[in-house]
Design a protein around this motif. Structure first.
Motif, PDB file in Angstrom:
ATOM      1  N   MET A   1     -20.477  19.473  37.214  1.00  0.00           N
ATOM      2  CA  MET A   1     -20.268  18.430  36.227  1.00  0.00           C
ATOM      3  C   MET A   1     -21.617  17.884  35.756  1.00  0.00           C
ATOM      4  O   MET A   1     -22.498  17.632  36.561  1.00  0.00           O
ATOM      5  N   THR A   2     -21.744  17.696  34.471  1.00  0.00           N
ATOM      6  CA  THR A   2     -22.977  17.203  33.879  1.00  0.00           C
ATOM      7  C   THR A   2     -22.974  15.678  33.848  1.00  0.00           C
ATOM      8  O   THR A   2     -21.995  15.057  33.476  1.00  0.00           O
ATOM      9  N   SER A   3     -24.097  15.101  34.204  1.00  0.00           N
ATOM     10  CA  SER A   3     -24.282  13.667  34.092  1.00  0.00           C
ATOM     11  C   SER A   3     -24.934  13.390  32.742  1.00  0.00           C
ATOM     12  O   SER A   3     -26.004  13.910  32.447  1.00  0.00           O
ATOM     13  N   TRP A   4     -24.289  12.590  31.904  1.00  0.00           N
ATOM     14  CA  TRP A   4     -24.764  12.308  30.557  1.00  0.00           C
ATOM     15  C   TRP A   4     -25.493  10.977  30.524  1.00  0.00           C
ATOM     16  O   TRP A   4     -25.143  10.042  31.235  1.00  0.00           O
ATOM     17  N   ARG A   5     -26.510  10.877  29.657  1.00  0.00           N
ATOM     18  CA  ARG A   5     -27.186   9.599  29.438  1.00  0.00           C
ATOM     19  C   ARG A   5     -27.426   9.411  27.946  1.00  0.00           C
ATOM     20  O   ARG A   5     -27.677  10.363  27.209  1.00  0.00           O
ATOM     21  N   LYS A   6     -27.332   8.154  27.535  1.00  0.00           N
ATOM     22  CA  LYS A   6     -27.457   7.806  26.122  1.00  0.00           C
ATOM     23  C   LYS A   6     -28.926   7.724  25.723  1.00  0.00           C
ATOM     24  O   LYS A   6     -29.777   7.335  26.517  1.00  0.00           O
ATOM     25  N   SER A   7     -29.214   8.053  24.497  1.00  0.00           N
ATOM     26  CA  SER A   7     -30.560   7.953  23.951  1.00  0.00           C
ATOM     27  C   SER A   7     -31.097   6.537  24.112  1.00  0.00           C
ATOM     28  O   SER A   7     -30.368   5.561  23.950  1.00  0.00           O
ATOM     29  N   SER A   8     -32.386   6.423  24.403  1.00  0.00           N
ATOM     30  CA  SER A   8     -33.004   5.102  24.528  1.00  0.00           C
ATOM     31  C   SER A   8     -33.040   4.381  23.184  1.00  0.00           C
ATOM     32  O   SER A   8     -33.236   3.170  23.131  1.00  0.00           O
ATOM     33  N   TYR A   9     -32.842   5.089  22.090  1.00  0.00           N
ATOM     34  CA  TYR A   9     -32.821   4.472  20.765  1.00  0.00           C
ATOM     35  C   TYR A   9     -31.425   4.004  20.368  1.00  0.00           C
ATOM     36  O   TYR A   9     -31.249   3.372  19.351  1.00  0.00           O
ATOM     37  N   SER A  10     -30.421   4.323  21.171  1.00  0.00           N
ATOM     38  CA  SER A  10     -29.062   3.894  20.884  1.00  0.00           C
ATOM     39  C   SER A  10     -28.903   2.429  21.266  1.00  0.00           C
ATOM     40  O   SER A  10     -29.535   1.937  22.194  1.00  0.00           O
ATOM     41  N   THR A  11     -28.039   1.751  20.538  1.00  0.00           N
ATOM     42  CA  THR A  11     -27.786   0.342  20.833  1.00  0.00           C
ATOM     43  C   THR A  11     -26.353   0.168  21.305  1.00  0.00           C
ATOM     44  O   THR A  11     -25.521   1.066  21.166  1.00  0.00           O
ATOM     45  N   SER A  12     -26.054  -0.980  21.833  1.00  0.00           N
ATOM     46  CA  SER A  12     -24.710  -1.250  22.324  1.00  0.00           C
ATOM     47  C   SER A  12     -23.716  -1.483  21.195  1.00  0.00           C
ATOM     48  O   SER A  12     -22.522  -1.548  21.432  1.00  0.00           O
ATOM     49  N   THR A  13     -24.188  -1.605  19.966  1.00  0.00           N
ATOM     50  CA  THR A  13     -23.302  -1.867  18.832  1.00  0.00           C
ATOM     51  C   THR A  13     -22.796  -0.589  18.171  1.00  0.00           C
ATOM     52  O   THR A  13     -22.138  -0.648  17.139  1.00  0.00           O
TER      53      THR A  13
ATOM     54  N   GLU B   1     -25.550   5.475  15.216  1.00  0.00           N
ATOM     55  CA  GLU B   1     -25.943   6.877  15.371  1.00  0.00           C
ATOM     56  C   GLU B   1     -26.464   7.120  16.788  1.00  0.00           C
ATOM     57  O   GLU B   1     -27.661   7.016  17.048  1.00  0.00           O
ATOM     58  N   CYS B   2     -25.571   7.434  17.691  1.00  0.00           N
ATOM     59  CA  CYS B   2     -25.931   7.600  19.094  1.00  0.00           C
ATOM     60  C   CYS B   2     -25.734   9.043  19.551  1.00  0.00           C
ATOM     61  O   CYS B   2     -24.773   9.691  19.161  1.00  0.00           O
TER      62      CYS B   2
ATOM     63  N   THR C   1     -22.156  10.612  20.794  1.00  0.00           N
ATOM     64  CA  THR C   1     -21.476   9.606  21.600  1.00  0.00           C
ATOM     65  C   THR C   1     -20.167   9.166  20.958  1.00  0.00           C
ATOM     66  O   THR C   1     -19.202   8.869  21.651  1.00  0.00           O
ATOM     67  N   GLN C   2     -20.116   9.143  19.642  1.00  0.00           N
ATOM     68  CA  GLN C   2     -18.925   8.692  18.930  1.00  0.00           C
ATOM     69  C   GLN C   2     -17.821   9.747  18.886  1.00  0.00           C
ATOM     70  O   GLN C   2     -16.681   9.426  18.585  1.00  0.00           O
ATOM     71  N   ASN C   3     -18.169  11.013  19.181  1.00  0.00           N
ATOM     72  CA  ASN C   3     -17.183  12.092  19.077  1.00  0.00           C
ATOM     73  C   ASN C   3     -17.386  13.094  20.215  1.00  0.00           C
ATOM     74  O   ASN C   3     -17.663  14.265  19.986  1.00  0.00           O
ATOM     75  N   ARG C   4     -17.246  12.635  21.430  1.00  0.00           N
ATOM     76  CA  ARG C   4     -17.466  13.490  22.608  1.00  0.00           C
ATOM     77  C   ARG C   4     -16.538  14.694  22.644  1.00  0.00           C
ATOM     78  O   ARG C   4     -16.906  15.751  23.146  1.00  0.00           O
ATOM     79  N   ALA C   5     -15.332  14.539  22.117  1.00  0.00           N
ATOM     80  CA  ALA C   5     -14.358  15.629  22.130  1.00  0.00           C
ATOM     81  C   ALA C   5     -14.796  16.813  21.275  1.00  0.00           C
ATOM     82  O   ALA C   5     -14.279  17.919  21.441  1.00  0.00           O
ATOM     83  N   ALA C   6     -15.749  16.616  20.377  1.00  0.00           N
ATOM     84  CA  ALA C   6     -16.219  17.696  19.497  1.00  0.00           C
ATOM     85  C   ALA C   6     -17.064  18.724  20.249  1.00  0.00           C
ATOM     86  O   ALA C   6     -17.371  19.779  19.717  1.00  0.00           O
ATOM     87  N   GLY C   7     -17.451  18.409  21.478  1.00  0.00           N
ATOM     88  CA  GLY C   7     -18.256  19.348  22.253  1.00  0.00           C
ATOM     89  C   GLY C   7     -19.723  18.956  22.245  1.00  0.00           C
ATOM     90  O   GLY C   7     -20.065  17.811  21.960  1.00  0.00           O
ATOM     91  N   TYR C   8     -20.566  19.922  22.533  1.00  0.00           N
ATOM     92  CA  TYR C   8     -21.995  19.657  22.635  1.00  0.00           C
ATOM     93  C   TYR C   8     -22.795  20.867  22.202  1.00  0.00           C
ATOM     94  O   TYR C   8     -22.282  21.977  22.147  1.00  0.00           O
TER      95      TYR C   8
END
Length: 59
Positions: free
Chosen positions: A1-13, A16-17, A32-39
């Motif tokens: 299982m992959t551990s994901w982390r958000k970009s440091s430029y992403s905000t809590s609001t 574009e994350c 981040t907004q469309n995780r189901a789309a894959g990677y």
């Protein structure tokens, strides 16, 4: 299982994350907004070159 982390430029609001996950040979990038789309899978060497280019142009 992959551990994901958000970009440091992403905000809590929202907005574009992106998130990244790491494997021994690649970096995984997903929306981040469309995780189901894959990677997207990026070889580690290409990821390193991308980061150097971004830092060089200060984007």
């Amino acid at each position: 299982m992959t551990s994901w982390r958000k970009s440091s430029y992403s905000t809590s609001t929202g907005g574009e994350c992106v998130e990244i996950g790491e494997t021994p040979n690649a970096v995984l990038v997903r929306d981040t907004q469309n995780r189901a789309a894959g990677y997207m899978v990026v070889p580690r060497e290409e990821w390193a070159a991308f980061l150097m280019a971004v830092k060089a142009t200060e984007l």
